[in-house]
Design a protein around this motif. Structure first.
Motif, PDB file in Angstrom:
ATOM      1  N   ILE A 184       0.858  -1.278   0.098  1.00 52.02           N
ATOM      2  CA  ILE A 184      -0.166  -0.125  -0.043  1.00 52.02           C
ATOM      3  C   ILE A 184       0.766   1.113  -0.114  1.00 52.02           C
ATOM      4  N   ARG A 185       0.864   2.058  -0.874  1.00 44.62           N
ATOM      5  CA  ARG A 185       1.662   3.197  -1.194  1.00 44.62           C
ATOM      6  C   ARG A 185       1.057   4.260  -0.259  1.00 44.62           C
ATOM      7  N   SER A 186       1.857   4.637   0.797  1.00 48.08           N
ATOM      8  CA  SER A 186       1.535   5.659   1.570  1.00 48.08           C
ATOM      9  C   SER A 186       2.258   6.700   1.593  1.00 48.08           C
ATOM     10  N   SER A 187       1.779   7.872   1.307  1.00 43.16           N
ATOM     11  CA  SER A 187       2.383   9.156   1.240  1.00 43.16           C
ATOM     12  C   SER A 187       2.538   9.758   2.586  1.00 43.16           C
ATOM     13  N   ASP A 188       3.761  10.367   2.865  1.00 38.97           N
ATOM     14  CA  ASP A 188       4.290  10.978   3.803  1.00 38.97           C
ATOM     15  C   ASP A 188       3.609  12.204   4.029  1.00 38.97           C
ATOM     16  N   ILE A 189       3.411  12.937   2.833  1.00 33.71           N
ATOM     17  CA  ILE A 189       3.157  14.083   2.839  1.00 33.71           C
ATOM     18  C   ILE A 189       1.551  14.072   2.328  1.00 33.71           C
ATOM     19  N   SER A 190       0.658  14.824   3.041  1.00 30.19           N
ATOM     20  CA  SER A 190      -0.793  14.905   2.547  1.00 30.19           C
ATOM     21  C   SER A 190      -0.923  16.185   2.041  1.00 30.19           C
ATOM     22  N   VAL A 191      -1.400  16.255   0.681  1.00 31.99           N
ATOM     23  CA  VAL A 191      -1.609  17.388  -0.107  1.00 31.99           C
ATOM     24  C   VAL A 191      -2.847  17.615  -0.158  1.00 31.99           C
ATOM     25  N   PRO A 192      -3.445  18.752   0.635  1.00 33.36           N
ATOM     26  CA  PRO A 192      -4.831  19.306   0.392  1.00 33.36           C
ATOM     27  C   PRO A 192      -5.151  19.952  -1.251  1.00 33.36           C
ATOM     28  N   SER A 243      -4.623  19.588  -9.358  1.00 30.93           N
ATOM     29  CA  SER A 243      -4.032  19.097  -8.185  1.00 30.93           C
ATOM     30  C   SER A 243      -4.502  17.699  -7.701  1.00 30.93           C
ATOM     31  N   ARG A 244      -5.744  17.583  -7.618  1.00 31.41           N
ATOM     32  CA  ARG A 244      -6.314  16.272  -7.208  1.00 31.41           C
ATOM     33  C   ARG A 244      -5.928  14.977  -8.495  1.00 31.41           C
ATOM     34  N   ASP A 245      -5.904  15.392  -9.609  1.00 31.05           N
ATOM     35  CA  ASP A 245      -5.391  14.665 -10.837  1.00 31.05           C
ATOM     36  C   ASP A 245      -3.851  14.279 -10.419  1.00 31.05           C
ATOM     37  N   ARG A 246      -2.993  15.168 -10.094  1.00 31.21           N
ATOM     38  CA  ARG A 246      -1.753  15.057  -9.907  1.00 31.21           C
ATOM     39  C   ARG A 246      -1.505  14.032  -8.997  1.00 31.21           C
ATOM     40  N   LYS A 247      -2.411  14.137  -7.926  1.00 34.15           N
ATOM     41  CA  LYS A 247      -2.255  13.431  -6.647  1.00 34.15           C
ATOM     42  C   LYS A 247      -2.621  11.833  -6.893  1.00 34.15           C
ATOM     43  N   VAL A 302      -2.481  10.403  -9.618  1.00 29.23           N
ATOM     44  CA  VAL A 302      -1.339   9.987 -10.438  1.00 29.23           C
ATOM     45  C   VAL A 302       0.102   9.369  -9.747  1.00 29.23           C
ATOM     46  N   GLY A 303       0.137  10.341  -8.689  1.00 26.60           N
ATOM     47  CA  GLY A 303       1.382   9.991  -7.845  1.00 26.60           C
ATOM     48  C   GLY A 303       2.328  11.083  -7.801  1.00 26.60           C
ATOM     49  N   ASP A 304       2.210  12.112  -8.746  1.00 24.82           N
ATOM     50  CA  ASP A 304       3.076  13.114  -8.492  1.00 24.82           C
ATOM     51  C   ASP A 304       2.885  14.160  -7.681  1.00 24.82           C
ATOM     52  N   MET A 305       3.516  14.100  -6.339  1.00 27.27           N
ATOM     53  CA  MET A 305       3.221  14.740  -5.338  1.00 27.27           C
ATOM     54  C   MET A 305       3.526  16.279  -5.487  1.00 27.27           C
ATOM     55  N   ILE A 306       4.696  16.308  -6.176  1.00 26.06           N
ATOM     56  CA  ILE A 306       5.391  17.730  -6.465  1.00 26.06           C
ATOM     57  C   ILE A 306       4.481  18.570  -7.248  1.00 26.06           C
ATOM     58  N   GLY A 307       3.847  18.073  -8.399  1.00 23.08           N
ATOM     59  CA  GLY A 307       2.846  18.667  -9.187  1.00 23.08           C
ATOM     60  C   GLY A 307       1.711  18.937  -8.362  1.00 23.08           C
TER      61      GLY A 307
END
Length: 125
Positions: free
Chosen positions: A27-35, A64-68, A70-75
């Motif tokens: 399970i891919r867990s992102s340490d950074i939660s991007v609102p 932003s939601r689309d980038r999230k 896809v997994g592109d947290m920087i975008g």
């Protein structure tokens, strides 16, 4: 000893011919939660859409939601930051315009009532 218990004890533990298999789910867990600020952008689009800032903020929030997804947290962070700035601008401008309109209407009402009362005094009412 009961007869059934004795037979079970003689047979021993059950034998399984198939080897034990394990399934691993990563399970891919992102340490950074991007609102993504979609709800805030939608609110600004519906109520404080000054100069279409709310609509543009909504577009950036969806990006932003689309980038999230896809997994592109920087975008996603970049689009979310832009959406947040646009939301703040839309909210501040919308609140200032709303307060200004209320003050203008209140002053217009007071001036109208004052002018009407002076006219009534002049005419002797």
């Amino acid at each position: 000893m009961v007869k059934e218990e004795h037979e079970v004890a003689m047979l021993g533990p059950p034998y399984n011919a198939a080897p034990l298999q394990s399934t691993v789910i990563n399970i891919r867990s992102s340490d950074i939660s991007v609102p993504d600020h979609v709800v805030w952008s939608l609110f600004n689009t519906l109520f404080f859409n000054c100069c279409c800032l709310g609509f543009v903020a909504y577009a950036y929030s969806v990006k932003s939601r689309d980038r999230k997804m896809v997994g592109d947290m920087i975008g996603a962070q970049s689009y979310a930051s832009t959406a947040k700035c646009l939301n703040i601008c839309a909210l501040v401008i919308g609140l200032l315009l709303t307060i200004g309109l209320i003050v203008l209407l209140a002053m217009g009402t007071v001036i109208s009532i004052h002018a009407l009362s002076q006219m009534m005094r002049r005419n002797g009412y």
